[in-house]
Scaffold this motif. Structure first.
Motif, PDB file in Angstrom:
ATOM      1  N   VAL A  52       1.013  -1.251  -0.159  1.00 49.69           N
ATOM      2  CA  VAL A  52       0.045  -0.008   0.004  1.00 49.69           C
ATOM      3  C   VAL A  52       0.866   1.209  -0.039  1.00 49.69           C
ATOM      4  CG1 VAL A  52      -1.867  -1.381   1.109  1.00 49.69           C
ATOM      5  CG2 VAL A  52      -0.139  -0.103   2.570  1.00 49.69           C
ATOM      6  N   GLY A  53       2.105   1.210   0.001  1.00 48.82           N
ATOM      7  CA  GLY A  53       2.848   2.324  -0.288  1.00 48.82           C
ATOM      8  C   GLY A  53       3.298   2.988   0.997  1.00 48.82           C
ATOM      9  N   TYR A  54       3.046   2.286   2.339  1.00 48.67           N
ATOM     10  CA  TYR A  54       3.112   3.003   3.382  1.00 48.67           C
ATOM     11  C   TYR A  54       4.652   3.079   3.821  1.00 48.67           C
ATOM     12  CZ  TYR A  54       1.719   4.068   8.291  1.00 48.67           C
ATOM     13  OH  TYR A  54       1.253   4.836   9.646  1.00 48.67           O
ATOM     14  N   ALA A  55       5.330   3.574   3.105  1.00 45.65           N
ATOM     15  CA  ALA A  55       6.868   3.880   3.196  1.00 45.65           C
ATOM     16  C   ALA A  55       7.409   5.026   2.680  1.00 45.65           C
ATOM     17  CB  ALA A  55       7.522   2.509   2.734  1.00 45.65           C
ATOM     18  N   THR A  56       8.324   5.725   3.008  1.00 46.54           N
ATOM     19  CA  THR A  56       8.596   7.012   2.278  1.00 46.54           C
ATOM     20  C   THR A  56       9.767   6.694   1.570  1.00 46.54           C
ATOM     21  OG1 THR A  56       8.144   8.038   4.327  1.00 46.54           O
ATOM     22  CG2 THR A  56       9.635   9.251   3.037  1.00 46.54           C
ATOM     23  N   MET A  57       9.886   6.931   0.050  1.00 47.91           N
ATOM     24  CA  MET A  57      10.856   7.039  -0.605  1.00 47.91           C
ATOM     25  C   MET A  57      11.882   7.484  -0.273  1.00 47.91           C
ATOM     26  SD  MET A  57      11.928   4.820  -2.890  1.00 47.91           S
ATOM     27  CE  MET A  57      10.263   4.122  -3.248  1.00 47.91           C
ATOM     28  N   ASP A  58      12.965   7.109  -0.152  1.00 48.00           N
ATOM     29  CA  ASP A  58      14.344   7.849  -0.005  1.00 48.00           C
ATOM     30  C   ASP A  58      14.270   7.981   1.690  1.00 48.00           C
ATOM     31  OD1 ASP A  58      15.264   7.654  -2.322  1.00 48.00           O
ATOM     32  OD2 ASP A  58      14.144   9.585  -2.925  1.00 48.00           O
ATOM     33  N   GLY A  59      13.621   7.310   2.591  1.00 48.59           N
ATOM     34  CA  GLY A  59      13.453   7.482   3.782  1.00 48.59           C
ATOM     35  C   GLY A  59      13.532   6.035   4.485  1.00 48.59           C
ATOM     36  N   ASP A  60      12.396   5.355   4.898  1.00 51.76           N
ATOM     37  CA  ASP A  60      12.814   4.138   5.403  1.00 51.76           C
ATOM     38  C   ASP A  60      12.860   2.987   4.331  1.00 51.76           C
ATOM     39  OD1 ASP A  60      10.227   4.626   4.686  1.00 51.76           O
ATOM     40  OD2 ASP A  60       9.199   3.116   6.041  1.00 51.76           O
ATOM     41  N   TRP A  79      -2.351   0.306  -3.831  1.00 48.13           N
ATOM     42  CA  TRP A  79      -1.301  -0.558  -4.742  1.00 48.13           C
ATOM     43  C   TRP A  79      -1.164  -0.089  -6.020  1.00 48.13           C
ATOM     44  CZ3 TRP A  79       1.302  -5.193  -4.345  1.00 48.13           C
ATOM     45  CH2 TRP A  79       1.680  -5.769  -5.691  1.00 48.13           C
ATOM     46  N   SER A  80      -2.113   0.467  -6.792  1.00 51.06           N
ATOM     47  CA  SER A  80      -1.841   0.908  -7.994  1.00 51.06           C
ATOM     48  C   SER A  80      -1.010   2.116  -8.052  1.00 51.06           C
ATOM     49  CB  SER A  80      -3.245   1.103  -8.756  1.00 51.06           C
ATOM     50  OG  SER A  80      -4.055   0.101  -8.859  1.00 51.06           O
ATOM     51  N   ARG A  81      -1.272   3.012  -7.214  1.00 53.44           N
ATOM     52  CA  ARG A  81      -0.490   4.251  -7.061  1.00 53.44           C
ATOM     53  C   ARG A  81       0.737   4.056  -6.672  1.00 53.44           C
ATOM     54  NH1 ARG A  81      -3.575   7.460  -2.646  1.00 53.44           N
ATOM     55  NH2 ARG A  81      -5.246   7.263  -3.941  1.00 53.44           N
ATOM     56  N   ASN A  82       1.178   3.179  -6.233  1.00 55.22           N
ATOM     57  CA  ASN A  82       2.480   2.945  -5.444  1.00 55.22           C
ATOM     58  C   ASN A  82       3.452   1.934  -6.099  1.00 55.22           C
ATOM     59  OD1 ASN A  82       2.511   4.825  -3.081  1.00 55.22           O
ATOM     60  ND2 ASN A  82       0.410   3.748  -2.686  1.00 55.22           N
ATOM     61  N   GLN A  83       3.210   1.480  -7.267  1.00 61.24           N
ATOM     62  CA  GLN A  83       3.744   0.680  -7.748  1.00 61.24           C
ATOM     63  C   GLN A  83       5.323   1.257  -8.198  1.00 61.24           C
ATOM     64  OE1 GLN A  83       3.513  -2.512  -8.796  1.00 61.24           O
ATOM     65  NE2 GLN A  83       5.638  -2.660  -9.946  1.00 61.24           N
ATOM     66  N   TRP A  84       5.480   2.615  -8.560  1.00 58.31           N
ATOM     67  CA  TRP A  84       6.654   3.264  -8.749  1.00 58.31           C
ATOM     68  C   TRP A  84       7.652   3.110  -7.479  1.00 58.31           C
ATOM     69  CZ3 TRP A  84       8.706   7.347  -5.724  1.00 58.31           C
ATOM     70  CH2 TRP A  84       7.838   8.104  -4.914  1.00 58.31           C
ATOM     71  N   LYS A  85       6.908   2.983  -6.370  1.00 57.57           N
ATOM     72  CA  LYS A  85       7.877   2.791  -5.168  1.00 57.57           C
ATOM     73  C   LYS A  85       8.514   1.394  -5.238  1.00 57.57           C
ATOM     74  CE  LYS A  85       5.612   5.996  -1.917  1.00 57.57           C
ATOM     75  NZ  LYS A  85       5.186   5.866  -0.465  1.00 57.57           N
ATOM     76  N   ARG A  86       7.502   0.296  -5.302  1.00 62.21           N
ATOM     77  CA  ARG A  86       8.125  -1.124  -5.526  1.00 62.21           C
ATOM     78  C   ARG A  86       9.155  -1.287  -6.311  1.00 62.21           C
ATOM     79  NH1 ARG A  86       2.444  -1.653  -4.342  1.00 62.21           N
ATOM     80  NH2 ARG A  86       1.749  -1.691  -6.598  1.00 62.21           N
ATOM     81  N   GLU A  87       9.226  -0.452  -7.562  1.00 59.19           N
ATOM     82  CA  GLU A  87      10.204  -0.622  -8.422  1.00 59.19           C
ATOM     83  C   GLU A  87      11.811  -0.168  -7.920  1.00 59.19           C
ATOM     84  OE1 GLU A  87       9.926  -1.807 -11.681  1.00 59.19           O
ATOM     85  OE2 GLU A  87       7.580  -2.088 -12.005  1.00 59.19           O
ATOM     86  N   ARG A  88      11.698   0.826  -6.986  1.00 58.49           N
ATOM     87  CA  ARG A  88      12.636   1.165  -6.449  1.00 58.49           C
ATOM     88  C   ARG A  88      13.191   0.628  -4.953  1.00 58.49           C
ATOM     89  NH1 ARG A  88      12.550   7.382  -5.738  1.00 58.49           N
ATOM     90  NH2 ARG A  88      14.918   6.706  -5.268  1.00 58.49           N
ATOM     91  N   TRP A 124       8.826 -11.362  -8.827  1.00 58.71           N
ATOM     92  CA  TRP A 124       7.557 -11.938  -8.459  1.00 58.71           C
ATOM     93  C   TRP A 124       6.307 -11.471  -9.150  1.00 58.71           C
ATOM     94  CZ3 TRP A 124       2.920 -13.308  -7.167  1.00 58.71           C
ATOM     95  CH2 TRP A 124       2.483 -14.637  -6.707  1.00 58.71           C
ATOM     96  N   TYR A 125       6.203 -10.276  -9.077  1.00 57.11           N
ATOM     97  CA  TYR A 125       4.870  -9.630  -9.487  1.00 57.11           C
ATOM     98  C   TYR A 125       5.193  -8.371 -10.314  1.00 57.11           C
ATOM     99  CZ  TYR A 125      -0.188  -8.795  -9.555  1.00 57.11           C
ATOM    100  OH  TYR A 125      -1.308  -8.575 -10.085  1.00 57.11           O
ATOM    101  N   ARG A 126       4.705  -8.398 -11.519  1.00 53.92           N
ATOM    102  CA  ARG A 126       5.059  -7.374 -12.409  1.00 53.92           C
ATOM    103  C   ARG A 126       3.522  -6.752 -12.643  1.00 53.92           C
ATOM    104  NH1 ARG A 126       9.566  -8.092 -17.021  1.00 53.92           N
ATOM    105  NH2 ARG A 126      11.189  -9.014 -15.568  1.00 53.92           N
ATOM    106  N   PHE A 127       3.856  -5.412 -12.270  1.00 52.77           N
ATOM    107  CA  PHE A 127       2.321  -4.733 -12.457  1.00 52.77           C
ATOM    108  C   PHE A 127       2.810  -3.174 -13.046  1.00 52.77           C
ATOM    109  CE2 PHE A 127      -0.804  -1.664 -10.900  1.00 52.77           C
ATOM    110  CZ  PHE A 127      -2.075  -2.590 -11.050  1.00 52.77           C
ATOM    111  N   PRO A 128       1.882  -2.596 -13.954  1.00 54.83           N
ATOM    112  CA  PRO A 128       2.361  -1.416 -14.684  1.00 54.83           C
ATOM    113  C   PRO A 128       2.608  -0.024 -13.701  1.00 54.83           C
ATOM    114  CG  PRO A 128       0.084  -2.030 -14.920  1.00 54.83           C
ATOM    115  CD  PRO A 128       0.757  -3.077 -14.450  1.00 54.83           C
TER     116      PRO A 128
END
Length: 612
Positions: A452-460, A566-575, A592-596
């Motif tokens: 759910v993107g509950y993580a700060t990119m470039d933070g935790d 989930w959809s909004r935060n795919q960019w985070k999972r990519e990084r 494992w799981y590719r998503f646009p």
């Protein structure tokens, strides 16, 4: 049928470590000879390692592997050895097992089915071999058979199913091997670790031995070979639907040889450990291999006192404890490749102190409870502990923005911005500590937060490696309770007394993770259906309303929130930093799981929920 001694040898290999890989193979052969083994089987792709990725596509890499086979053949006097390697024939690469008998290559068996699900992308690299097809292959000036082969040794007829070959139901090669009346099937594998996967393997090997009326021997790779996948080094033998032998998983050794007589009687069978033990052992081994193979000097961790960072601290301590227990103190230090020293009668704590540096980075929104929790845990483990405030950095960033935009930032208007700047302000200084120590920075995000993107990119999310990114938060919370008691980690008492919170809002706003998101057990259930089983939002609702005691409208709200986030935060999972594959599935788009990254965000699918 003669009663002979056979063996499986598991190996901890590393792609491009040609000398080390061959040396480990030779040492395993030497041990097998000393143990009077006649037939020895290594895992799939043992010469190169399984995790070589697109190196398999090059022309030179399979050629180098073949040259290593040439070096190995003369070493195999007085024993029969099966060893895995990639072989290129014209423009196609095959995943093969080379069979060497008394220093002579007798034939090469090619894999017939490729693993293409989950963490596997074998069709990218390898071409499947056709059943019944046999060709001639030029090797060291001679022609040897190549393809769908079986072999004989002292009246024993044997063949191979290479890893995925065995998982293909009615199409698997085992049926044809049975028609050829083999007495023994070897299954050399590179099967990634997942908690409780050993139960699936046990069932497969037992059923295979019954179905094909033969001995069935399984041999897997070992260790964190190339960064993400961990192999458990499992070796199994079965006959007539019953397990006869099993080794203990996830050894810290470079290799293990497990030998047994080819007789229909039970031999040494190691117990199947609980899921919690597997998680600790796999993570500890994964961290140790990552540490030594990356040639780093230790780990640095931003220790918040909460569940995630505390779990990682325990796993590093377990790495030291389990490594010493298995390798011995000198063996552990030598294999680490780090100039560690021990001068006290508490070697485990002393080594943790040299390998793990922690820092509590508080703000005015942090509580005394989390500081106490972090400090107590670090002290109990022997980890080096620092504590500082980042309020000055946060205020500096905030004041610059306020001056630029001409207004004050407020919690009512700028909640997310004010939360994120705290998490991001922690990153540069903890990276400095990692750089100073030539250490790996450990990222603390878990799988539920990744959903759910509950993580700060470039933070935790900052880090060299993210050990628990493939494990859900509900499991982690329960594992910590188990670890406090079963791993004798009293320093976890303060951690387990806390309610999970990011501590990024003012204390009076009583922030908790589940208040921000939804109950963690609900996230786990939605994730199981939506991501693992690839169900639609409507399917998820229909299934969960029967399983969970939750009001239907509240459940709809949770499902909508999950899919939108989930959809909004795919960019985070990519990084995200590289993570270990530890569970039956993960959310890493690289494994494992590719998503646009950009999508319609399930808008139309979620609207269907409002129509029921």
């Amino acid at each position: 049928m003669a009663s002979i001694k056979i063996a499986g040898a598991t190996l901890n290999q590393t792609p491009l470590d040609w000398t080390g890989n061959l040396d480990r193979i030779k040492k395993a052969i030497e041990q097998s000879k000393a143990d009077e083994v006649e037939l020895l089987c290594f895992p799939e792709l043992a010469i190169t390692g399984y995790g070589a990725e697109d190196l398999f596509l090059s022309y030179w890499f399979p050629q180098r592997a073949l040259a290593q086979l040439e070096n190995l053949v003369p070493f195999c006097t007085g024993i029969t050895v099966a060893v895995g390697l990639p072989i290129r024939i014209e423009d196609k690469v095959y995943n093969t097992m080379a069979l060497i008998e008394n220093a002579e290559l007798k034939g090469i068996v090619a894999k017939q089915f490729m693993a293409i699900d989950g963490v596997h992308y074998e069709f990218r690299w390898f071409t499947p071999w056709l059943a019944h097809e046999i060709i001639s292959f030029a090797f060291m000036g001679q022609e040897v058979p190549f393809g769908d082969l079986t072999f004989h040794h002292k009246g024993i007829h044997y063949g191979f199913e290479i890893c995925e070959d065995a998982w293909r139901g009615k199409s698997r090669p085992g049926y044809r091997l049975c028609q050829r009346k083999v007495d023994l099937i070897f299954n050399p594998s590179a099967s990634h670790f997942a908690m409780k996967k050993t139960l699936e393997r046990k069932d497969l090997i037992e059923q295979s031995s019954l179905l094909f009326d033969c001995f069935y021997c399984y041999v897997n790779l070992l260790g964190n070979e190339a960064g993400r996948m961990i192999f458990d080094g499992e070796i199994l033998l079965a006959k007539n639907g019953e397990l006869l032998a099993r080794n203990q998983l996830l050894s810290f050794e470079d290799f293990q040889v497990r030998s047994f007589y080819l007789e229909n009687k039970k031999q040494e069978i190691a117990p199947i450990q609980p899921k919690e033990w597997e998680f600790a052992q796999a993570s500890a081994l994964g961290l140790f291999d990552y540490l030594r193979k990356s040639k780093s000097r230790g780990f640095v961790l931003s220790l918040s006192g909460g569940a995630d960072s505390s779990t990682i601290a325990i796993l590093v301590a377990e790495m030291v404890k389990r490594g010493i227990d298995e390798l011995g103190l000198d063996g552990f230090i030598s294999k680490s490749g780090i100039p560690l020293t021990v001068q006290s009668n508490q070697p485990e704590k002393e080594l943790v102190g040299q390998l793990l540096v922690t820092a509590y980075q508080g703000t005015r929104n942090s509580s005394f409870d989390t500081l106490h929790s972090a400090q107590t845990l670090a002290k109990s483990l022997g980890a080096k502990f620092y504590s500082w405030s980042i309020d000055e950095e946060v205020d500096s960033y905030t004041e610059k923005i306020e001056k630029a935009i001409g207004r004050k930032l407020t919690w009512e208007q700028d909640d997310l911005t004010l939360q994120n700047i705290q998490a991001r302000s922690r990153s540069p200084i903890i990276w400095m500590l990692a750089n100073l120590n030539n250490a790996l920075l450990l990222s603390t995000s878990n799988r539920s937060e990744g959903d759910v993107g509950y993580a700060t990119m470039d933070g935790d999310t900052s880090g060299s490696i993210s050990p628990i990114a493939a494990v859900d938060k509900h499991f982690i919370l329960n594992w910590l309770l188990w670890a406090e008691k079963n791993l004798d980690r009293p320093g976890l008492a303060a951690v387990n007394a806390l309610t999970p919170t990011a501590e990024l809002r003012p204390i009076e706003r009583t922030q908790t993770d589940e208040k921000d998101l939804m109950p963690y057990p609900v996230i786990v259930e939605i994730e199981r259906l939506a991501i693992r089983d690839r169900r639609s939002p409507l399917d998820v609702f229909y299934l969960l309303r029967e399983e969970l005691p939750i009001d239907e409208e509240i459940l709809k709200g949770y499902i909508k929130k999950f899919f939108r986030l989930w959809s909004r935060n795919q960019w985070k999972r990519e990084r995200f930093a590289p993570s270990f594959h530890l569970d039956e599935f993960n959310i890493d788009p690289k494994t494992w799981y590719r998503f646009p990254i950009l999508s319609g965000g399930y808008q139309e699918e979620l609207e269907q929920l409002d129509q029921i």
